[in-house]
Enzyme design. Structure first.
Site, PDB file in Angstrom:
ATOM      1  N   HIS A  54       0.824  -1.215   0.000  1.00  7.43           N
ATOM      2  CA  HIS A  54       0.000   0.000   0.000  1.00  7.43           C
ATOM      3  C   HIS A  54       0.863   1.272   0.000  1.00  7.43           C
ATOM      4  O   HIS A  54       0.486   2.287   0.584  1.00  7.43           O
ATOM      5  CB  HIS A  54      -0.959   0.020   1.192  1.00  7.43           C
ATOM      6  CG  HIS A  54      -1.955  -1.095   1.184  1.00  7.43           C
ATOM      7  ND1 HIS A  54      -3.108  -1.056   0.431  1.00  7.43           N
ATOM      8  CD2 HIS A  54      -1.961  -2.291   1.821  1.00  7.43           C
ATOM      9  CE1 HIS A  54      -3.786  -2.189   0.611  1.00  7.43           C
ATOM     10  NE2 HIS A  54      -3.110  -2.949   1.441  1.00  7.43           N
ATOM     11  N   ASN A 127     -10.319  -2.811   2.148  1.00  9.32           N
ATOM     12  CA  ASN A 127     -10.016  -2.683   0.725  1.00  9.32           C
ATOM     13  C   ASN A 127     -11.280  -2.305  -0.038  1.00  9.32           C
ATOM     14  O   ASN A 127     -12.351  -2.151   0.552  1.00  9.32           O
ATOM     15  CB  ASN A 127      -9.465  -4.005   0.165  1.00  9.32           C
ATOM     16  CG  ASN A 127      -8.013  -4.249   0.513  1.00  9.32           C
ATOM     17  OD1 ASN A 127      -7.216  -3.319   0.612  1.00  9.32           O
ATOM     18  ND2 ASN A 127      -7.658  -5.504   0.704  1.00  9.32           N
TER      19      ASN A 127
END
Length: 483
Positions: A54, A127
């Protein structure tokens, strides 16, 4: 920054910021030019370790507004009163790409949401997909190694990716989702967010409920085809970041409708599949989503490094009335996120403005460490003590989870419908013919790059076990591409 003359880091005015100090005209530079040394030394240390996953992301501040009374399910204060507003910070991201990668790629999008509540910060770290590739955190380092660059070639290798996915059939559902139309969102504004994991809610009476969070975009779902994404990634690699920033700048604030699925704790043990399995969704006919609020993003960060790069999130940041579940992937993340941020930003990362509580005060006996800000002044740094200060409440944030058996390396408890393929097949069968065609094209284009037949055949076999038509069409498409 206030107006005035340029200064050194120590605040002394700078006489010349264009020329180094030398021994005569054209002579060597002097070590006494402390401005030069200060600038070079600081420049050498500007970067901190990027997130191991990420890394590529964007963020914005906003507001969560509660629109439904949920006190029958949770005692969390920020969920206690209809109309109550809570400040938030949301960081979007891709998963596998490095800090300099493009936004428009086929990859899940991270959805890390911080609620600045009066009982402390609550982080919901999910997510844009309701499921994930694996169900146990012990496999996470191996999985991410396949998504990153190969140690020999220095590139992401199709062999590595499909070897792992093929040998991990639990990934079939998430991979089907990823290579479908929603695998490349058109922007962060035009996608849903999910808590993904199952979490515990508990009320004032001590009753326990298992919940899943959904954030449904009010802008509508918009996606990119692979060709559109390839073009955009080359022409405007910052497309998602730019779109979010410019929308907020012009007052077009993105919003999401917040929903939860709620399962009474008594249902879990006898449910048809493991309700804590991150590779599965709860069917809406079993547990219909309940609308509880709205999320609006309405303020851009003023400094990307300070507020986005240095922002930290941890699934272990709970508040009273909310807690973890036995989800083995979540249990690993409870440790991993805090540990990653302590390495990346430092032991006092929680003191930074974006990370510290905004609606209450952190009161701990932890002290010192790099960049400690002295917030505790002269207060005692131990407890119990005879001089006053913060003390424990004697009330846990969440209710304990009953367990049975002995310690050991156990698989999750068995349920009647725990297979890894049914929900992937259900997802495929929900698609229109056009959607199926694009899914097959996307998958076959990547599998065709695999160098070993056994790896490709194993991957295709998993999709065939999900749906016979799915597997047959994919096999034919791969064979056509490979000649």
């Amino acid at each position: 920054m206030t107006q005035g003359p340029l200064t050194t880091e120590a605040g002394a005015p700078v006489a010349d910021n264009q020329n180094s100090e030398t021994a005569g005209v054209g002579g060597p530079v002097l070590v006494q030019d402390q401005l030069l040394l200060e600038k070079l030394a600081h420049f050498n240390r500007e970067r901190i370790p990027e997130r191991v996953v990420h890394a590529r992301g964007a963020g914005a501040y906003g507001t969560f507004t509660l629109t439904r009374d949920v006190s029958r399910w949770t005692r969390a204060a920020f969920l206690s009163e209809v109309g109550k507003r809570t400040e938030t910070f949301l960081r979007f991201s891709t998963v596998a790409g490095s800090l300099g990668a493009a936004d428009a790629v086929r990859d899940p999008r991270g959805w890390a949401l911080k609620f600045y509540t009066e009982e402390g910060n609550y982080d919901l770290v999910g997510n844009n997909t309701p499921v994930f590739f694996i169900k146990d955190a012990i496999k996470f380092p191996d999985f991410i190694h396949t998504q990153k660059r190969d140690p020999y070639t220095g590139s992401q290798e199709a062999d590595n990716v499909w070897d792992f996915w093929g040998l991990s059939p639990e990934s079939t559902h998430q991979v089907t989702w990823l290579f479908g139309d929603r695998g490349i969102p058109a922007s962060y504004r035009h996608m849903n967010g999910y808590g993904s994991h199952t979490y515990q809610w508990n009320n004032e009476a001590g009753e326990v409920f298992w919940v899943k969070y959904h954030f449904k975009t009010d802008q509508g779902i918009k996606n990119l085809t692979q060709d559109e994404a390839n073009r955009l990634a080359g022409e405007d690699p910052d497309s998602h970041q730019r779109d979010l920033r410019e929308a907020i700048e012009r007052g077009d604030f993105p919003t999401w409708t917040v929903q939860v699925q709620i399962m009474p704790a008594a249902d879990a043990a006898g449910y048809r599949f493991n309700p804590f399995d991150l590779t599965k969704v709860w069917p809406h006919e079993d547990y219909p989503p309940v609308e509880i609020g709205t999320l609006e993003l309405n303020r851009n960060p003023e400094n990307i490094f300070a507020e986005v790069e240095q922002s930290i999130f941890s699934p272990a940041h709970f508040v009273p009335g909310i807690g973890p579940s036995p989800d083995k992937m979540l249990q690993g993340r409870l440790f991993a996120y805090g540990d990653a941020h302590r390495y990346r930003v430092g032991i006092n990362a929680d003191h930074l403005p974006v990370n510290r509580p905004h609606a209450t005060e952190a009161r701990t006996h932890s002290r010192d460490g790099f960049l400690y800000d002295g917030r505790h002044k002269g207060a005692k740094n131990y407890e119990p003590n005879s001089f006053g200060g913060p003390v424990q409440t004697d009330r846990p944030l969440w209710q304990p989870t009953p367990v049975t058996g002995v310690t050991g390396d156990h698989a999750a408890p068995s349920h009647a419908e725990d297979d890894d393929f049914t929900q992937a097949g259900d997802l495929y069968r929900l698609m229109s013919e056009d959607e199926k065609g694009r899914l097959i094209d996307n998958l076959s284009g990547f599998i065709a790059k695999v160098s070993r037949d056994d790896i490709a055949e194993r991957a295709i076999g998993n999709f065939r076990r999900a749906d016979e038509d799915f597997g047959k069409r994919l096999e034919a498409a791969v064979q056509a591409l490979r000649g």
